[in-house]
Design a protein around this motif. Structure first.
Motif, PDB file in Angstrom:
ATOM      1  N   HIS A  54       1.034  -1.026   0.193  1.00  0.00           N
ATOM      2  CA  HIS A  54      -0.293   0.333   0.214  1.00  0.00           C
ATOM      3  C   HIS A  54       0.762   0.814  -0.439  1.00  0.00           C
ATOM      4  N   LYS A  80       5.866   3.486  -7.073  1.00  0.00           N
ATOM      5  CA  LYS A  80       4.641   3.292  -7.240  1.00  0.00           C
ATOM      6  C   LYS A  80       3.732   4.752  -6.485  1.00  0.00           C
ATOM      7  N   LEU A 132       0.859   6.304  -9.588  1.00  0.00           N
ATOM      8  CA  LEU A 132       0.397   7.399  -9.305  1.00  0.00           C
ATOM      9  C   LEU A 132       0.203   8.586 -10.687  1.00  0.00           C
ATOM     10  N   THR A 184       0.238   7.890 -13.670  1.00  0.00           N
ATOM     11  CA  THR A 184      -1.096   8.114 -14.048  1.00  0.00           C
ATOM     12  C   THR A 184      -2.336   9.040 -14.177  1.00  0.00           C
ATOM     13  N   GLN A 222      -9.155   5.423  -9.953  1.00  0.00           N
ATOM     14  CA  GLN A 222      -8.948   4.295  -8.901  1.00  0.00           C
ATOM     15  C   GLN A 222      -8.615   5.063  -7.402  1.00  0.00           C
ATOM     16  N   ALA A 250      -7.665   2.742  -4.606  1.00  0.00           N
ATOM     17  CA  ALA A 250      -6.580   1.575  -4.576  1.00  0.00           C
ATOM     18  C   ALA A 250      -5.309   1.854  -4.448  1.00  0.00           C
ATOM     19  N   TRP A 251      -4.808   2.921  -4.943  1.00  0.00           N
ATOM     20  CA  TRP A 251      -3.468   3.070  -5.083  1.00  0.00           C
ATOM     21  C   TRP A 251      -2.740   3.213  -3.321  1.00  0.00           C
ATOM     22  N   GLN A 260      -4.455  -0.172  -1.517  1.00  0.00           N
ATOM     23  CA  GLN A 260      -4.700  -1.628  -1.726  1.00  0.00           C
ATOM     24  C   GLN A 260      -3.614  -1.923  -2.479  1.00  0.00           C
ATOM     25  N   PRO A 281      -3.068  -1.442  -8.985  1.00  0.00           N
ATOM     26  CA  PRO A 281      -4.358  -0.942 -10.411  1.00  0.00           C
ATOM     27  C   PRO A 281      -4.098  -0.955 -11.718  1.00  0.00           C
ATOM     28  N   ALA A 282      -6.068  -1.335 -11.948  1.00  0.00           N
ATOM     29  CA  ALA A 282      -5.265  -2.329 -13.750  1.00  0.00           C
ATOM     30  C   ALA A 282      -4.954  -0.415 -14.228  1.00  0.00           C
ATOM     31  N   VAL A 283      -5.834   0.172 -13.643  1.00  0.00           N
ATOM     32  CA  VAL A 283      -5.648   1.799 -14.044  1.00  0.00           C
ATOM     33  C   VAL A 283      -4.365   2.207 -15.090  1.00  0.00           C
TER      34      VAL A 283
END
Length: 603
Positions: A363, A384, A388, A391, A442, A445-446, A449, A453-455
């Motif tokens: 996470h 990560k 984010l 994206t 999402q 989710a970033w 979770q 994420p799939a996005v």
């Protein structure tokens, strides 16, 4: 004092005993003597205080392995007061609780450090590039308390001044205004007028010289290292100017680098005004200077707007990685930055595989209470977090995201930020302005979770496509010497090596080494990517070079995977422990804290 620190929100920090809601430190006057013979710092720390109420009669400070001699009120010669050190915790150290009198505005702590203080690396002349001893600190994440009684939380900021006494043959430097030359007395005075958290407190002492690179940038290093360092960092001023074009004025006046001896455990440390860097980036062709862009970017992300706790570490590092690659793109072009992005993505997926795709440690918002915050200093926060932002850029466009980031740094300068507060700000200033945007991103989710994420926006590099074609040709039987590699950068070589099969024959490894001279490379990134292949294949000609590397280099990023690769070989544990027994005295506690558990303590 600079900046609206009074507006900084107070967030509970599980890694600090401090209680800044009641009494917080505001300004430090530090007076220290550096003793290489006893490997200690001794002196006093005077803290100016801000009390929420006269009814709050206790100041809580963090300490670890400090010897406290006395605590006085208001002046170093003022009345003594009652103080108490709580029982020690293996991670957090000890709370130092000081009784305050009505009207008390400052306290002075007379103390000395322990010879084994975790933040302090004492080097003999043999461990340096010269003939003099060396000292440097590494305060991140919670090691400032091992050389300074302080409120050791990134959510607490203070200004400071310091007097430091060292042997006359040595120069002292701090994360503050610095001298450029030695003085005959060995007494140095420092000022930091911008408020910083304790983890950005830094001290270095050694036989050091300075080379200016521009009116506001320069580099310090040992005399033998200085010429190559000055040549490597010629693009430092353009980097600072580029960063300012992107996200606003540089707020720290000077930006200098200090090249440390090889035992420094990190690539770099973004101490304000004086970034510490590893000599492993001195490749001779400026190919590894993206690390400097990263540390420079911290002058905004991290130093200017700081994670409130180490659970929010991604707010420092995710923004910094994104910013670093924007600097490199502006200086060297999009294809260059794309290579960095793909390499980072590769490292991210390696970390995900190590931690486990469903691990809560993947996470962005971490829960590190009861654990060493160093456990969160990995590629999740860095890559990560960057992913984010990358994206988000894809969804809203780069111009809108740039406006958002620049305003974020401006509004929150010299303050701390926790994840919940950032999410509120992000929604208000950007996501809520476009219905459905948060769902497309999402966002949670970033944050809360595991995995990616799939996005997530795919990343690719046109320059790496040619590398991959060359690698396929070699795997299909083309001799290594026939591959066209003359224009490859360090990044292309690392990508080539990272994509090789995990198991190769000694003949295949020998073919590569004969063509490209990996074992004899002077580039640390290439060596770190090469040695695991040599070990897995049982390629004996690389053994001596590997041992030399492990004995010389203390950068944890390299050490951990190399010792793991060594441990995975036949008789690997014996070999690893033999090398580690010799190398451990050269490593910083940040590295040995990990390697002691991995390799085992030397007998």
């Amino acid at each position: 004092m600079t900046g609206p620190t009074a507006a900084t929100p107070l967030v509970s920090d599980p890694h600090s005993y401090a209680r800044p809601a009641g009494v917080r430190v505001r300004h430090l006057t530090l007076d220290l003597t550096v003793d290489f013979a006893s490997r200690t710092l001794a002196g006093q720390a005077t803290w100016e205080l801000e009390r929420s109420s006269e009814a709050v009669a206790e100041l809580w400070l963090d300490s670890r392995d400090l010897h406290i001699d006395a605590v006085t009120l208001d002046t170093p010669d003022g009345p003594a007061t009652t103080w108490e050190l709580a029982p020690a915790d293996a991670i957090l150290g000890q709370a130092l609780r000081v009784q305050l009198a009505p009207g008390t505005q400052s306290i002075s702590v007379r103390y000395r450090t322990s010879p084994g203080a975790a933040a302090l690396q004492w080097l003999t002349p043999e461990q340096t590039a010269g003939t003099q001893p060396f000292l440097f600190t590494q305060s991140q994440a919670i090691l400032a308390r091992t050389w300074l009684p302080c409120q050791d939380s990134p959510g607490v900021r203070f200004t400071y001044e310091a007097t430091v006494r060292v042997p006359p043959s040595l120069l002292a430097l701090m994360s503050a205004e610095n001298p450029h030359t030695r003085n005959a007395l060995g007494e140095y005075h420092f000022q930091m007028t911008q408020p910083i958290p304790a983890y950005l407190m830094a001290l270095a002492v050694g036989d050091l010289a300075f080379a200016p690179l521009s009116g506001r940038t320069g580099v310090y290093a040992e005399p033998a290292t200085l010429p190559s360092a000055a040549g490597e960092f010629q693009d430092l001023e353009p980097m600072v100017a580029t960063a300012e074009e992107l996200y606003g004025p540089y707020r720290w006046e000077r930006y200098d680098l200090l090249v440390l001896p090889p035992s420094f455990p990190f690539g770099g440390m973004e101490n304000p005004r004086l970034t510490f860097v590893t000599p492993t980036i001195l490749a001779g062709d400026r190919s590894l200077t993206s690390l400097v862009a990263h540390e420079l970017a911290h002058s905004w992300s991290g130093n200017l707007v700081t994670n409130a706790t180490w659970n929010d570490f991604w707010l420092n590092e995710g923004f910094t990685v994104y910013f670093e690659r924007r600097i490199m793109e502006k200086l060297y072009g999009r294809p260059y930055a794309d290579m960095l992005q793909v390499l980072g993505n590769t490292a991210l997926h390696h970390t995900l595989a190590e931690l486990g795709e469903t691990s809560p440690d993947t996470h962005l918002r971490l829960h590190l209470a009861g654990r060493d915050p160093d456990e969160g200093l990995n590629e999740i926060a860095y890559e990560k977090g960057d992913y984010l932002l990358l994206t988000l850029e894809h969804l809203v466009g780069r111009p809108r995201l740039d406006v958002f980031i620049k305003e974020y740094f401006t509004r929150h300068s010299f303050q701390s930020m926790d994840t919940s507060s950032f999410l509120t700000y992000l929604r208000r200033e950007l996501l809520d302005l476009e219905p459905g945007l948060e769902g497309q991103l999402q966002l949670m989710a970033w944050i809360d979770q595991p995995g990616i994420p799939a996005v997530a926006t795919p990343v690719e590099s046109e320059r790496f496509a040619a590398v991959e074609a060359a690698r396929r040709a070699w795997q299909q039987g083309a001799p290594a010497a026939s591959l066209v590699t003359a224009d490859w950068s360090s990044h292309e070589w690392v990508h080539f090596l990272q994509g090789l099969p995990p198991k190769m024959t000694p003949a295949q490894v020998a073919d590569l080494d004969a063509a490209f001279g990996f074992t004899a490379s002077g580039n640390s990134e290439i060596l770190a990517a090469w040695f695991p292949h040599a070990l897995a294949a049982g390629y004996a000609p690389a053994n001596a070079a590997l041992e030399k590397f492990l004995l010389r280099v203390g950068r944890r990023k390299f050490l951990v995977p190399l010792y793991k690769a060594l441990l995975a070989t036949p008789d690997g544990r014996h070999r690893a422990q033999t090398v580690y027994a010799q190398a451990r005295p050269n490593y910083h506690s940040v590295a040995t804290g990990t390697l002691d558990a991995l390799v085992g303590l030397p007998a």
